[in-house]
Design a protein around this motif. Sequence first.
Motif, PDB file in Angstrom:
ATOM      1  N   SER A 184      -2.366  -8.511   7.846  1.00 27.84           N
ATOM      2  CA  SER A 184      -1.937  -9.480   8.867  1.00 27.84           C
ATOM      3  C   SER A 184      -0.901  -8.867   9.797  1.00 27.84           C
ATOM      4  N   ASN A 185      -1.049  -7.577  10.048  1.00 26.32           N
ATOM      5  CA  ASN A 185      -0.145  -6.814  10.913  1.00 26.32           C
ATOM      6  C   ASN A 185       1.284  -6.763  10.373  1.00 26.32           C
ATOM      7  N   ARG A 186       1.442  -6.940   9.078  1.00 25.87           N
ATOM      8  CA  ARG A 186       2.755  -6.787   8.453  1.00 25.87           C
ATOM      9  C   ARG A 186       2.852  -5.401   7.829  1.00 25.87           C
ATOM     10  N   PRO A 187       4.086  -4.889   7.643  1.00 26.53           N
ATOM     11  CA  PRO A 187       4.239  -3.538   7.107  1.00 26.53           C
ATOM     12  C   PRO A 187       4.225  -3.507   5.577  1.00 26.53           C
ATOM     13  N   PHE A 188       3.164  -2.968   5.011  1.00 27.68           N
ATOM     14  CA  PHE A 188       3.095  -2.727   3.569  1.00 27.68           C
ATOM     15  C   PHE A 188       3.402  -1.245   3.331  1.00 27.68           C
ATOM     16  N   ILE A 189       4.243  -0.965   2.354  1.00 30.81           N
ATOM     17  CA  ILE A 189       4.602   0.433   2.086  1.00 30.81           C
ATOM     18  C   ILE A 189       4.307   0.829   0.636  1.00 30.81           C
ATOM     19  N   ALA A 190       3.630  -0.039  -0.095  1.00 35.60           N
ATOM     20  CA  ALA A 190       3.303   0.271  -1.489  1.00 35.60           C
ATOM     21  C   ALA A 190       2.041  -0.482  -1.897  1.00 35.60           C
ATOM     22  N   PHE A 319      10.107   6.883   9.478  1.00 38.20           N
ATOM     23  CA  PHE A 319       8.820   6.454  10.028  1.00 38.20           C
ATOM     24  C   PHE A 319       8.592   4.966   9.779  1.00 38.20           C
ATOM     25  N   ILE A 320       9.010   4.479   8.623  1.00 38.07           N
ATOM     26  CA  ILE A 320       8.883   3.051   8.333  1.00 38.07           C
ATOM     27  C   ILE A 320       9.815   2.250   9.235  1.00 38.07           C
ATOM     28  N   ALA A 321      11.039   2.748   9.417  1.00 39.18           N
ATOM     29  CA  ALA A 321      11.979   2.068  10.307  1.00 39.18           C
ATOM     30  C   ALA A 321      11.439   2.021  11.734  1.00 39.18           C
ATOM     31  N   LEU A 322      10.817   3.125  12.171  1.00 31.80           N
ATOM     32  CA  LEU A 322      10.228   3.161  13.511  1.00 31.80           C
ATOM     33  C   LEU A 322       9.094   2.149  13.624  1.00 31.80           C
ATOM     34  N   SER A 323       8.292   2.029  12.580  1.00 34.19           N
ATOM     35  CA  SER A 323       7.182   1.067  12.585  1.00 34.19           C
ATOM     36  C   SER A 323       7.708  -0.360  12.686  1.00 34.19           C
ATOM     37  N   GLN A 324       8.725  -0.675  11.897  1.00 34.09           N
ATOM     38  CA  GLN A 324       9.312  -2.011  11.960  1.00 34.09           C
ATOM     39  C   GLN A 324       9.926  -2.275  13.331  1.00 34.09           C
ATOM     40  N   GLY A 325      10.591  -1.244  13.883  1.00 33.06           N
ATOM     41  CA  GLY A 325      11.181  -1.399  15.203  1.00 33.06           C
ATOM     42  C   GLY A 325      10.134  -1.634  16.275  1.00 33.06           C
ATOM     43  N   THR A 326       8.985  -0.973  16.131  1.00 31.51           N
ATOM     44  CA  THR A 326       7.886  -1.163  17.077  1.00 31.51           C
ATOM     45  C   THR A 326       7.363  -2.586  17.008  1.00 31.51           C
ATOM     46  N   GLN A 328       9.041  -5.237  16.039  1.00 30.18           N
ATOM     47  CA  GLN A 328      10.049  -6.130  16.611  1.00 30.18           C
ATOM     48  C   GLN A 328      10.023  -6.069  18.129  1.00 30.18           C
ATOM     49  N   HIS A 329       9.831  -4.879  18.672  1.00 26.01           N
ATOM     50  CA  HIS A 329       9.766  -4.718  20.123  1.00 26.01           C
ATOM     51  C   HIS A 329       8.572  -5.464  20.709  1.00 26.01           C
ATOM     52  N   LEU A 330       7.418  -5.368  20.028  1.00 24.97           N
ATOM     53  CA  LEU A 330       6.207  -5.980  20.565  1.00 24.97           C
ATOM     54  C   LEU A 330       6.161  -7.481  20.346  1.00 24.97           C
ATOM     55  N   TRP A 331       6.605  -7.929  19.164  1.00 28.48           N
ATOM     56  CA  TRP A 331       6.397  -9.320  18.784  1.00 28.48           C
ATOM     57  C   TRP A 331       7.684 -10.124  18.644  1.00 28.48           C
ATOM     58  N   GLY A 332       8.825  -9.456  18.739  1.00 28.17           N
ATOM     59  CA  GLY A 332      10.094 -10.170  18.685  1.00 28.17           C
ATOM     60  C   GLY A 332      10.460 -10.696  17.325  1.00 28.17           C
ATOM     61  N   THR A 333       9.827 -10.162  16.271  1.00 26.92           N
ATOM     62  CA  THR A 333      10.131 -10.635  14.918  1.00 26.92           C
ATOM     63  C   THR A 333      10.486  -9.452  14.029  1.00 26.92           C
ATOM     64  N   GLU A 334      11.391  -9.691  13.092  1.00 30.78           N
ATOM     65  CA  GLU A 334      11.738  -8.681  12.101  1.00 30.78           C
ATOM     66  C   GLU A 334      10.794  -8.815  10.912  1.00 30.78           C
ATOM     67  N   GLU A 335      10.035  -7.781  10.648  1.00 31.79           N
ATOM     68  CA  GLU A 335       9.037  -7.821   9.590  1.00 31.79           C
ATOM     69  C   GLU A 335       9.539  -7.027   8.377  1.00 31.79           C
ATOM     70  N   PRO A 336       9.869  -7.702   7.271  1.00 33.17           N
ATOM     71  CA  PRO A 336      10.306  -6.968   6.083  1.00 33.17           C
ATOM     72  C   PRO A 336       9.132  -6.234   5.436  1.00 33.17           C
ATOM     73  N   VAL A 337       9.435  -5.123   4.799  1.00 30.19           N
ATOM     74  CA  VAL A 337       8.379  -4.375   4.109  1.00 30.19           C
ATOM     75  C   VAL A 337       7.989  -5.105   2.826  1.00 30.19           C
ATOM     76  N   SER A 338       6.754  -4.886   2.408  1.00 29.65           N
ATOM     77  CA  SER A 338       6.282  -5.488   1.165  1.00 29.65           C
ATOM     78  C   SER A 338       5.211  -4.590   0.565  1.00 29.65           C
ATOM     79  N   GLY A 339       4.674  -5.012  -0.589  1.00 38.41           N
ATOM     80  CA  GLY A 339       3.626  -4.262  -1.264  1.00 38.41           C
ATOM     81  C   GLY A 339       2.401  -5.126  -1.446  1.00 38.41           C
ATOM     82  N   VAL A 340       1.308  -4.517  -1.909  1.00 38.97           N
ATOM     83  CA  VAL A 340       0.049  -5.244  -2.046  1.00 38.97           C
ATOM     84  C   VAL A 340      -0.662  -4.777  -3.308  1.00 38.97           C
TER      85      VAL A 340
END
Length: 400
Positions: A184-190, A319-326, A328-340
């Motif tokens: 869902s366009n959220r950042p998963f890192i695990a 790289f993860i911080a850059l992804s989250q920053g991107t 936030q820049h595009l969608w105006g929301t802070e997306e916390p990392v999570s796993g799946v």
Amino acid sequence: MTNPRVQKAMELINEQEAIDFLRDLIAINSVNPPGAEAAVAEVIQSHLARAGLRAEVDEVLPGRSNVLAELTGVAAENKDQRVLVFSGHLDTVPTGNIPWKHDPFGGERVGNKMYGRGTTDMKGGVAAMVLAMEYLHRAGIKLQGTLRFAGTAGEEVDCLGAKAVAARGQVDDATAMVISEPSSNRPFIAHKGALWLDIVTYGKTAHGSMPEQGVNAITAMARFIHELESYSFTYEHHALLGSPTMNVGVIQGGVKTNVVPDQCSLMLDIRTVPGQVHATIVDELKQLLISVCEPLGAQCEIRVANDLPAVTTDAQHPFIALSQGTMQHLWGTEEPVSGVNYYTDGSIYGPHLQVPILICGPGEPTLAHQPDEWIDTERYLDSIRFYLTLAAAYLGIEEQ
């Protein structure tokens, strides 16, 4: 503020063009087994060729191919340049026995939903990554590093294509990777590891009216399943992935009501967290199986059908911080990392490359493998914007 040339690339995004391309991929039946991903790879190759980009279809097995493409940076001769790999798989799971309301290969669109097998998992993510490369190219952007796409066969069963990519050294220069599995366009890192076991108990056939003359393989397996309920994994709780799980997925045994069964098979799906040793789990379960079979006079065996490690990236990695920053820049929301809980080709690439891996795709995780699978078309278009913006930010753009 968005770089003007990146903004130009985003302005090139054409909704109908993007929908049509995804529909072309959905129309190809690449259900695995058997896969037949070569047809998907060829459509991607042809699409990129029309845009002026070179892509290579790389056969893994007859009818089963990967596809690789890249935007080579202006500093391609520099061995220290960054290389960002976009990764996605071309196969899908079967459509299942439950009737669909929408043609699983039709790509029917109803409002903001596009239906079809693979829309979410994960031809939507694949299409978005390919289009992100295309729009960067069409905008005339010269990257300072290299952007590569690796579309692979076989992820839904055994990561066949990713294993070939790793063995052939085709992404060995990667410095970071994005896998467009549904998030869902959220950042998963695990994600969890997968350990699939085929377990068989062997007994002795006898007439059903004289069971004492035989050895019941189903009874032996039933006792093993009962013991599994009290089996405890050795592990450390993972902040993003939690605890390991175990599921009895398939059980088969017996030939007729009045025959003592001499064989019973079980398929076990174990999902592990970082730190667990799969070989240790297999050894423990083998000893447990022997302990219930021997008193009954039954024989047994365990075969590893799938062995993929868990994957995790440090949440503090730049790289993860850059992804989250991107995001936030595009969608105006802070997306916390999570796993799946599902696994990805990252199980192959992670140990091989030792680079940060971001799992981020437009599909909805809960819709994967479901009948009437669909993707939100707005989220799909957003993912194209994210991929091309992240690539430009991570790799850098040549000044003009």
